[in-house]
Write an enzyme that holds these catalytic residues in place. Sequence first.
Site, PDB file in Angstrom:
ATOM      1  N   LYS A 177       0.846  -1.190   0.000  1.00  0.00           N
ATOM      2  CA  LYS A 177       0.000   0.000   0.000  1.00  0.00           C
ATOM      3  C   LYS A 177       0.879   1.236   0.000  1.00  0.00           C
ATOM      4  O   LYS A 177       1.466   1.600   1.018  1.00  0.00           O
ATOM      5  CB  LYS A 177      -0.917   0.055   1.228  1.00  0.00           C
ATOM      6  CG  LYS A 177      -1.967   1.170   1.104  1.00  0.00           C
ATOM      7  CD  LYS A 177      -2.542   1.619   2.434  1.00  0.00           C
ATOM      8  CE  LYS A 177      -1.826   2.792   3.007  1.00  0.00           C
ATOM      9  NZ  LYS A 177      -2.003   4.060   2.224  1.00  0.00           N
ATOM     10  N   GLU A 252       9.577   1.420  10.785  1.00  0.00           N
ATOM     11  CA  GLU A 252      10.535   2.527  10.613  1.00  0.00           C
ATOM     12  C   GLU A 252       9.736   3.802  10.740  1.00  0.00           C
ATOM     13  O   GLU A 252       8.932   4.125   9.868  1.00  0.00           O
ATOM     14  CB  GLU A 252      11.237   2.404   9.249  1.00  0.00           C
ATOM     15  CG  GLU A 252      12.546   3.193   9.178  1.00  0.00           C
ATOM     16  CD  GLU A 252      12.349   4.643   8.803  1.00  0.00           C
ATOM     17  OE1 GLU A 252      12.297   5.491   9.723  1.00  0.00           O
ATOM     18  OE2 GLU A 252      12.231   4.936   7.612  1.00  0.00           O
ATOM     19  N   CYS A 286      12.824  11.552   6.793  1.00  0.00           N
ATOM     20  CA  CYS A 286      12.873  11.216   8.221  1.00  0.00           C
ATOM     21  C   CYS A 286      14.284  11.321   8.777  1.00  0.00           C
ATOM     22  O   CYS A 286      14.471  11.372   9.997  1.00  0.00           O
ATOM     23  CB  CYS A 286      12.313   9.815   8.447  1.00  0.00           C
ATOM     24  SG  CYS A 286      13.181   8.513   7.536  1.00  0.00           S
ATOM     25  N   GLU A 389       8.395  16.226  15.999  1.00  0.00           N
ATOM     26  CA  GLU A 389       8.768  16.143  14.582  1.00  0.00           C
ATOM     27  C   GLU A 389       7.910  17.101  13.753  1.00  0.00           C
ATOM     28  O   GLU A 389       6.683  17.054  13.806  1.00  0.00           O
ATOM     29  CB  GLU A 389       8.591  14.708  14.065  1.00  0.00           C
ATOM     30  CG  GLU A 389       9.105  14.522  12.658  1.00  0.00           C
ATOM     31  CD  GLU A 389       8.997  13.084  12.173  1.00  0.00           C
ATOM     32  OE1 GLU A 389       9.902  12.635  11.446  1.00  0.00           O
ATOM     33  OE2 GLU A 389       8.004  12.418  12.523  1.00  0.00           O
TER      34      GLU A 389
END
Length: 485
Positions: A177, A252, A286, A389
């Site tokens: 996906k 992750e 990231c 973040e």
Amino acid sequence: MTKDFFQIRNFIGGQFVEPVGDKYLDNSEPATGEPYSQVADSGKEDVDLAVAAAEKAFPDWSKKPAAERSTILLRIADLIERDLEKLARAESIDTGKPISLARSLDIPRAASNFRFFATAILHTENEAHITDGVAFNYTLRQPRGIAGLISPWNLPLYLLSWKIAPAIAVGNTAIAKPSELTPMTAFLLCEIAHEAGLPNGVLNIVHGTGPNVGAAITAHPTINTISFTGGTITGRKVAEACAPLFKKVSLELGGKNPNIIFADADLDAAIAGSVRSSFANQGQICLCGSRVFVERSAYKHFVDRFVDQASQLKVGDPLDEKTEQGAIVNKAQLDKIKFYVDLAQKEGGKIALGGTAPESINDRCRNGYFFPPTVITGLPVSCRTNLEEIFGPVVTITPFDSEEEVIGYANDIDYGLSSRVWTQNPNRAHRVAEKIHAGTVWVNCWLVRDLRVPFGGMKQSGVGREGGEEALHFFTEAKNVCIAK
């Protein structure tokens, strides 16, 4: 919805098929803010169809000799390279990233992923152990079955291929996906896989949202392996869904990565490398270094030169060859970035560069989602802006006085994905790298990747490792065979 748009359909059993509910989502171009295609809005029924196709394909694919699987994956790599320009343009339009970045990084690395794992399976070894003259043991590593692969929007083809390639290389079948925000290159990869001769049902791609498709994949009892890359909040939901079913899971997740510059560093290299690691892909990687720590004696000099170099980055139309900073992926992400810039100022930060959306880029991009490189100084280390973040072109720069102090700054956070250390003292480099809580520490460089090494994060940056033997082991089941002498 406008019916004239190109419709990105699911790829199940080697065929492009309509979603069961016949529903589609608009797929917008970030640079213009306008829809340019539609993507299947699938659900559980579509995942069930993909599972049936993957189950049917597994017996033959898993028994196919490694050399035959390798040949097909190498063809896929060749075709990705053949279609480099087509794929780079599609990635740029879909994500808003500069086409030069897609051309030089995303698409070549996708080809490298297939080529690496295609050849890696030809050089694997079986472990053997002799038990004191009593028995002989050997370890088989067998494909696990159907792998569910969920990838994010920031590096769509690059990260999707990093999951697909090892999963199918070792003999699994896969249901993937991609993000509903950036589905185009996944669609093009299906065309390539079909042309390369990948058997029907080995790779299936189901498009749609996380709550509809991602949740159905993670909850499906027949999909026993889940590899997820994305945000920490979603990763927690994936873990919660998989735990009761005892699935094998790799996560992750997010990062808030420290970038540490000691006064003895090669400042020319440190500044150039830090600008790149701060703002590449508009900070939407990231691994970007969003928390910059500079030894106090070099702080002012570093800040002045860093701001000067960052101010020269060209913000523009992603399809312009000269553009270095493209568009933010969508309005929601742009609004999040603006929120944190406002928050930083409330927390006492000073905007040294950027901080507000630019004037119109050009007529084509007048409604696009753009934000310039932004540098913030004067913030306390433990404020929200320094702990949460942002995932955009926003960095903070903070002075430090000692090695012990900056290691504390680096580690006093919930994330532990990566770090950068800039110093010309090799003893310090090794000492600091050992003490930083991060899955990857780059010394005097950034984003140098060797596909053989493990990749992943600590703490809320994830569980497990990808890359090299770690990936080959993750997608296989170890079975020990003990034979008495």
